[in-house]
Write an enzyme that holds these catalytic residues in place. Structure first.
Site, PDB file in Angstrom:
ATOM      1  N   GLY A  35      29.409  45.337  39.800  1.00 23.53           N
ATOM      2  CA  GLY A  35      29.938  46.220  38.342  1.00 23.53           C
ATOM      3  C   GLY A  35      28.702  46.098  37.424  1.00 23.53           C
ATOM      4  N   GLY A  81      28.852  39.141  41.589  1.00 26.38           N
ATOM      5  CA  GLY A  81      27.751  37.959  40.868  1.00 26.38           C
ATOM      6  C   GLY A  81      27.018  37.780  40.812  1.00 26.38           C
ATOM      7  CG  ASP A 107      37.062  39.901  45.189  1.00 25.62           C
ATOM      8  OD1 ASP A 107      35.256  39.493  45.233  1.00 25.62           O
ATOM      9  OD2 ASP A 107      37.691  39.470  44.589  1.00 25.62           O
ATOM     10  CE  LYS A 133      33.422  42.012  46.233  1.00 30.84           C
ATOM     11  NZ  LYS A 133      32.692  40.910  45.347  1.00 30.84           N
ATOM     12  CE  LYS A 139      36.541  36.633  41.230  1.00 27.20           C
ATOM     13  NZ  LYS A 139      35.844  37.206  42.489  1.00 27.20           N
TER      14      LYS A 139
END
Length: 288
Positions: A68, A35, A185, A32, A244
């Protein structure tokens, strides 16, 4: 004494990786990715290099990505304000179209292009392709935010069998043709579980679970399900780390053998985790 890295030392390092190469060759590893590791171009390059190297030595790599910041940037350009409830983006009909443009479009195809640039065979997918991610509305107040009801793995396994790296954006769909924004996630954990992955790597912006969130030296290297309950109660696992960690245990409960949260801002952290004794981050297991 020379500080140069000699040819002999390089060879020794390669040989030391052999047991780990044998462990993961032919096995499925789900990563995954999101970020700061996705925002920083130099880090992005290193993540792609790691993926290509693993694929080259026979690891069946699946890359599941978020995006995001790209969604928020595109929304701002289109004059639409981002709104979040409990960490989830409120997604009306217009927003889900923007999410689809950002994730399945720019972000997904950029990653595919980079992987191919480094010599891999890669194919970009969204959860809508071949109904890979089936979902339903999670909560009306969130709009088109989806809760996963089923993962169809056939397309992924077909691509892996042919040597491709599937690159998956986390959009889902239902039988009525609705598109849903899925938490990255959660989607990655469900995909790892459905594939029976050998390992699930969840990349974050910190080293893993820390006893003191401001002190990287307090990294907890391993956490069992029982220990996690204690860490929730004591507040060590808090805020954005709670979902998470829950995703990690969900993956274990779905049959993933090895799960880790690690810092994706460390260059080549995936290779450090998979091909060295050092490892990275916090590993999770179901035992006590």
């Amino acid at each position: 004494m020379s500080s140069e890295y000699t040819t002999e030392e390089r060879i020794e390092d390669i040989i030391s990786a052999l047991p780990y190469i044998k462990q993961y060759t032919g096995k499925t590893v789900v990563v995954k990715y999101g970020g700061n590791a996705m925002i920083n171009e130099d880090l992005k390059q290193k993540v792609m290099e790691d993926m290509v190297l693993l694929s080259t030595i026979g690891v069946r790599v699946v890359l599941v990505h978020g995006g995001g910041p790209e969604i928020s940037n595109l929304m701002a350009k289109l004059g639409k304000k981002s709104e979040f409830v409990d960490g989830l983006r409120v997604t009306d009909k217009e927003t889900v179209d923007i999410v689809q443009m950002a994730l399945a479009g720019k972000v997904n195809k950029t990653l595919v292009n980079m992987l191919q640039q480094y010599g891999a065979m890669a194919i970009g997918l969204s959860g809508m392709d071949s109904r890979l991610i089936e979902a339903e509305m999670l909560d009306e107040k969130l709009g088109y935010v989806g809760e996963i009801t089923h993962i169809n793995t056939q397309l992924i396994t077909d691509l892996l069998d042919k040597g491709y790296i599937p690159v998956i954006s986390t959009l889902g769909c239902d039988t009525d043709g609705n598109t849903y924004n899925i938490n990255g996630d959660t989607a990655a954990a469900c995909i790892a579980g459905a594939l029976g992955a050998e390992k699930f790597i969840l990349m974050t912006d910190i080293s893993g679970v820390l006893r003191d969130k401001d002190d990287p030296s307090t990294l907890i290297p391993e956490i069992s399900a029982e220990e996690a309950d204690e860490l929730y109660s004591s507040g060590v696992i808090s805020g954005g780390m709670i979902p998470k960690v829950k995703c990690c245990f969900d993956a274990i409960n779905k049959g993933v053998k090895n799960v880790v949260i690690m810092n994706g801002t460390v260059p080549h952290s995936i290779l450090i985790e998979l091909l060295t004794n050092e490892g990275c981050g916090t590993m999770f297991h179901g035992g006590k």
